[in-house]
Design an enzyme around this catalytic site. Structure first.
Site, mmCIF file in Angstrom:
data_model
loop_
_atom_site.group_PDB
_atom_site.id
_atom_site.type_symbol
_atom_site.label_atom_id
_atom_site.label_comp_id
_atom_site.label_asym_id
_atom_site.label_seq_id
_atom_site.Cartn_x
_atom_site.Cartn_y
_atom_site.Cartn_z
ATOM 1 C CE LYS A 1 0.577 1.488 4.467
ATOM 2 N NZ LYS A 1 1.130 2.814 4.902
ATOM 3 N N PRO B 1 9.481 -3.861 0.174
ATOM 4 C CG PRO B 1 10.406 -1.963 -0.800
ATOM 5 C CD PRO B 1 9.201 -2.851 -0.856
ATOM 6 C CB ALA C 1 9.192 0.436 2.807
ATOM 7 N N GLY C 2 7.031 1.627 5.150
ATOM 8 C CA GLY C 2 5.747 2.312 5.199
ATOM 9 C C GLY C 2 4.793 1.810 4.138
ATOM 10 N N GLY D 1 4.381 -6.356 6.038
ATOM 11 C CA GLY D 1 4.027 -7.286 7.111
ATOM 12 C C GLY D 1 2.529 -7.439 7.249
ATOM 13 C CB ALA E 1 0.751 -7.341 2.407
ATOM 14 C CG ASP F 1 -1.224 -0.115 8.089
ATOM 15 O OD1 ASP F 1 -2.093 0.731 8.341
ATOM 16 O OD2 ASP F 1 -0.020 0.150 7.955
#
Length: 298
Positions: free
Chosen positions: A11, A93, A96-97, A101, A103, A135
């Site tokens: 995202k 990555p 990375a923001g 993780g 996902a 998230d």
């Protein structure tokens, strides 16, 4: 069915504003979030035990991994006396923001739901995911959404206007807790208008959306790469450039693939991790055949 394979997208935060601090210590946020066609590939195989493999990744494959947490949460909730062998081909990555993780956790939940034919609803999966990470519910829903609170309030939006993202990841990642702690110390002068960004998406107006694309955490980021990456993106025609999440990845939005490719080529001279991606409409999803898997991912 003995195994399933799941694709789980990364995202980007098209906007991110910090509204305050909740009584539980978490920050209240207002974000426009967008999944992109950069996927983690997660293969789940029925097993009597529980294991995790991460080929060619430095991410620890231990009990603190979100994939393991997701599997344990699923089996506890369903009461199934079963196990799973998990293999994740990581492409997103780390630190990375971009919610790699999250996902992974979403992919495990979706995959186990299919593998064991548990028939859990999306609401049930999101409730499980929220216990793993803020998230994860969005990683399950995917697409374009306005996400508020501590990630628990999601409103699905129409698809993002057609565009191209160039994403650049510096060599060093950023710790999310440290990023928010620094924000608490110094604050920010950046506060995007989430409502205006939502209106731009509904109007299919990429130019108007780009004007609203800001990240309140960018001023508190300790990454020294934000400015030089943004400068290259902007010089090559980006409509907007900003950090995603708490960093460290920075991305630009383009309405031209040619300009996006030029920007990516220039960034690759200094940064090895550069991606040209498009917005995608869904979250984690099961692939139903090897043929389909090849078409989408390989």
């Amino acid at each position: 069915m003995k195994q399933v394979t799941v694709l789980a997208p990364a995202k980007l935060n098209l906007t991110l504003d910090v509204l305050g601090l909740e009584s539980n210590g978490y920050h209240s946020l207002d974000m426009i979030m967008q999944t992109i066609d950069l996927y983690e590939q997660i293969t789940l195989r029925k097993s009597r035990g529980l294991s995790l493999r991460l080929p060619n990744s430095r991410v620890p494959a231990n009990d603190s991994n979100t994939a393991i947490k997701a599997a344990l949460a699923f089996f506890h909730y369903t009461g199934l006396l079963a196990g799973v062998d998990i293999e994740i081909r990581k492409t997103v990555p780390v630190r990375a923001g971009m919610a790699g993780g999250s996902a992974d956790a979403a992919g495990v939940l979706v995959g186990l739901n299919a593998l064991y034919e548990a028939h859990l609803s999306m609401s049930e999966l999101c409730a499980l995911g929220a216990k793993i990470g803020a998230d994860v519910p969005f990683a399950l829903l995917g697409g374009t959404a306005r996400v508020e609170g501590v990630g628990d309030l999601m409103k699905a939006l129409p698809p993002c206007p057609d565009c191209v993202f160039v994403v650049c990841m510096p060599a060093a990642g950023i710790s999310t807790p440290k990023a928010f702690a620094r924000y608490d110390q110094i604050g920010s002068n950046i506060h995007p208008d989430g409502a205006a960004a939502e209106r731009a998406i509904r109007a299919e107006d990429l130019q108007a959306l780009a004007k609203e694309m800001k990240n309140a955490l960018e001023e508190s980021s300790e990454s020294c790469h934000n400015a030089p990456i943004r400068e290259i993106l902007d010089k090559n025609g980006a409509l907007a450039s900003l950090m995603t999440g708490s960093g460290a990845a920075v991305f630009g939005v383009f309405d031209s693939m040619e300009q996006a490719e030029q920007a990516a080529a220039q960034l690759k001279q200094s940064y090895p991790q550069v991606y040209i991606q498009k917005p995608c409409k869904g979250g984690a999803r099961v692939l139903h055949s090897p043929k389909r898997q090849t078409e989408i991912y390989l």
